[in-house]
Design an enzyme around this catalytic site. Structure first.
Site, PDB file in Angstrom:
ATOM      1  N   ARG A  15      57.739  -2.141  46.074  1.00 42.04           N
ATOM      2  CA  ARG A  15      58.339  -2.772  44.893  1.00 42.04           C
ATOM      3  C   ARG A  15      58.949  -4.139  45.210  1.00 42.04           C
ATOM      4  NH1 ARG A  15      61.113   2.274  41.524  1.00 42.04           N
ATOM      5  NH2 ARG A  15      59.245   2.773  40.331  1.00 42.04           N
ATOM      6  N   LYS A  53      52.577  20.704  35.954  1.00 43.49           N
ATOM      7  CA  LYS A  53      52.828  21.351  34.669  1.00 43.49           C
ATOM      8  C   LYS A  53      52.193  20.684  33.473  1.00 43.49           C
ATOM      9  CE  LYS A  53      57.198  23.517  35.783  1.00 43.49           C
ATOM     10  NZ  LYS A  53      58.650  23.448  35.535  1.00 43.49           N
ATOM     11  N   GLY A  98      54.599   8.379  39.703  1.00 47.62           N
ATOM     12  CA  GLY A  98      55.169   9.258  40.747  1.00 47.62           C
ATOM     13  C   GLY A  98      54.281   9.583  41.928  1.00 47.62           C
ATOM     14  N   GLY A 125      57.729   6.760  35.592  1.00 49.61           N
ATOM     15  CA  GLY A 125      57.961   7.134  34.194  1.00 49.61           C
ATOM     16  C   GLY A 125      57.398   6.131  33.198  1.00 49.61           C
TER      17      GLY A 125
HETATM   18  C1  3PG Z   1      61.972   4.369  38.806  1.00 49.03           C
HETATM   19  O1  3PG Z   1      62.302   4.457  39.986  1.00 49.03           O
HETATM   20  O2  3PG Z   1      61.138   5.127  38.282  1.00 49.03           O
HETATM   21  C2  3PG Z   1      62.545   3.264  37.983  1.00 49.03           C
HETATM   22  O3  3PG Z   1      63.276   2.399  38.788  1.00 49.03           O
HETATM   23  C3  3PG Z   1      63.376   3.814  36.857  1.00 49.03           C
HETATM   24  O4  3PG Z   1      64.450   4.545  37.359  1.00 49.03           O
HETATM   25  P1  3PG Z   1      65.161   5.623  36.447  1.00 49.03           P
HETATM   26  O5  3PG Z   1      64.182   6.747  36.262  1.00 49.03           O
HETATM   27  O6  3PG Z   1      66.404   6.041  37.183  1.00 49.03           O
HETATM   28  O7  3PG Z   1      65.474   4.958  35.129  1.00 49.03           O
HETATM   29 MG    MG Z   2      62.048   7.698  37.365  1.00 52.73          MG
END
Ligand code: 3PG
Ligand code: MG
Length: 396
Positions: free
Chosen positions: A36, A197, A354, A377
């Site tokens: 990142r 899931k 993820g 996410g």
């Molecule tokens: C992540 O690591 O997915 C992003 O930086 C967002 O973080 P968060 O899910 O804590 O908002």
């Molecule tokens: Mg996250």
């Protein structure tokens, strides 16, 4: 896409408040994966080249509005300086005196990093006063944090309404890659969705079956679909209470003309552990005392054939228990096949979310994909067809 980019902005001599996502994994005070950080370098360099003064805003962890020393962004400064090749001044508060002083002392070529925005409640609350306090530090807002764009926070959303705003290079690249993969893709399109899931990926599956030609379902969630067909999956991880939902998804896919591919053969074991004794059986022949831990070799061949017939691939989630060998075999083989077709110029491949990046890197295939998102996410929410507040605010 109606947002501005750095090319549309006059940055000369201006303080550019730049939202980045440097929420990187750390161990013993050291950054263990700098992806990142590396990916924001083009944006910061461009701002510097255009005579702007980059002031970086970011969150780190989830301190929930409190000052948590272990979540200070100060720890990231060495890795940031190494990646950028310029000195980075750290401001101990992202608003008020410390931030103002650090910004006012900036020399050309310097970068300021502000302390964790989530140390203030106003960040996650998207509080107007807090957004105004951030905005007061600069003249232009640049959002380069696609991976935090699913959060409507002060530094990702509120501030965009207060300053002339644009997307950074990484934000641009992420949005362009997603648009190529799902917005306006070359067909046929195949999506791979894996992971544990069905319940966490319902909206994703529903959206994808309207958009893609083939949907490959793998991982634990495939077991739920097999069980919903009346197949005995033994001791496999499966959400039996989701059977109706799984059947509805299959019906909807039939009506939209999307082909769903479930494993035709599976690798089963009696224990969930690396190296566990295992066997390959047809998908409807899992012994009642065993669990499915991976897709089998015949399924991998089928997946490879679909990849070869497709022009675009979008991938989220592993096909099996890739963390424990040999149950990583299907994920590794399919990822390698996708990488090979991509390198041959036959497939546009986009992956994110993820576990996916870890799985592709484990297969040694990550670098060979067309694009690998930095987002977890946010990637999923975009694939679900949702509007991301951080992106919408740039369009406003
Ligand atoms: C992540 O690591 O997915 C992003 O930086 C967002 O973080 P968060 O899910 O804590 O908002
Ligand atoms: Mg996250």
């Amino acid at each position: 896409m109606s947002w501005k980019t750095l090319d549309d902005m006059d940055l000369d001599g201006k303080v550019v408040l730049t939202r980045v996502d440097i929420n990187v994994p750390m161990e013993n005070g050291k950054v263990t994966d700098t992806t990142r950080i590396d990916r924001i370098v083009p944006t910061v360099k461009d701002i510097l080249e255009k005579g702007g003064k980059p002031v970086l805003m970011a969150h780190f962890g989830r301190p929930k509005g409190k000052e948590v020393p272990e979540m200070s962004l100060q720890q990231v400064v060495p890795a940031l300086e190494a990646a950028l090749g310029v000195p980075v001044t750290f401001a101990e508060n992202c608003i008020g005196g410390p931030a103002k002083i650090a910004v006012s002392k900036m020399e050309p070529g310097q970068v300021v990093l502000l302390e964790n925005t989530r140390f203030h409640e106003g960040e996650e609350g998207n509080d107007d006063m807090f957004a105004a306090a951030l905005a007061a530090l600069g003249e232009v807002y640049c959002n380069d944090a696609f991976s935090a764009a699913h959060r409507a926070h002060a530094s990702t959303e509120g501030i965009a309404r207060l300053l002339p705003s644009c997307a950074g290079r990484l934000m641009q690249a992420e949005l362009e890659a997603l648009e190529t993969a799902l917005g306006n893709p070359q067909r046929p399109v195949v999506a791979v969705v894996g992971g544990a899931k069905v319940s966490t990926k319902l909206e994703l599956l529903s959206n994808l079956i309207e958009k893609v030609d083939t949907l490959v379902i793998g991982g634990g969630m495939a077991n739920t679909f097999l069980a919903a067909q009346g197949i005995d999956v033994g001791k496999s991880l499966a959400e039996h209470e989701m059977a109706d939902t799984a059947r509805e998804i299959v019906e909807k896919a039939n009506s939209t003309g999307c082909t769903i591919l479930l494993p035709s053969d599976v690798v089963v074991a009696r224990e969930f552990k690396a190296g566990a004794e295992n066997e390959t059986v047809p998908a409807d022949a899992c012994p009642s005392d065993a669990m499915i831990l991976d897709a089998g070799p015949a399924t991998v061949v089928e997946i490879g054939e679909i990849f070869a017939q497709s022009k675009t691939l979008i991938w989220n989630g592993p096909l099996g228990a890739f963390e424990i060998a040999p149950f990583d075999a299907a994920t590794v083989a399919a990822a390698k096949k996708a990488a090979e077709l991509t390198q041959a110029g036959e497939l546009v491949s986009v992956a994110g979310g993820g576990d996916t990046v870890a799985a592709l890197n484990h297969a040694g295939a990550g670098d060979s994909f067309t694009y690998v998102s930095t987002a977890g996410g946010a990637f999923l929410e975009w694939m679900e067809g949702k509007t991301l507040p951080g992106v919408a605010a740039l369009e406003g």
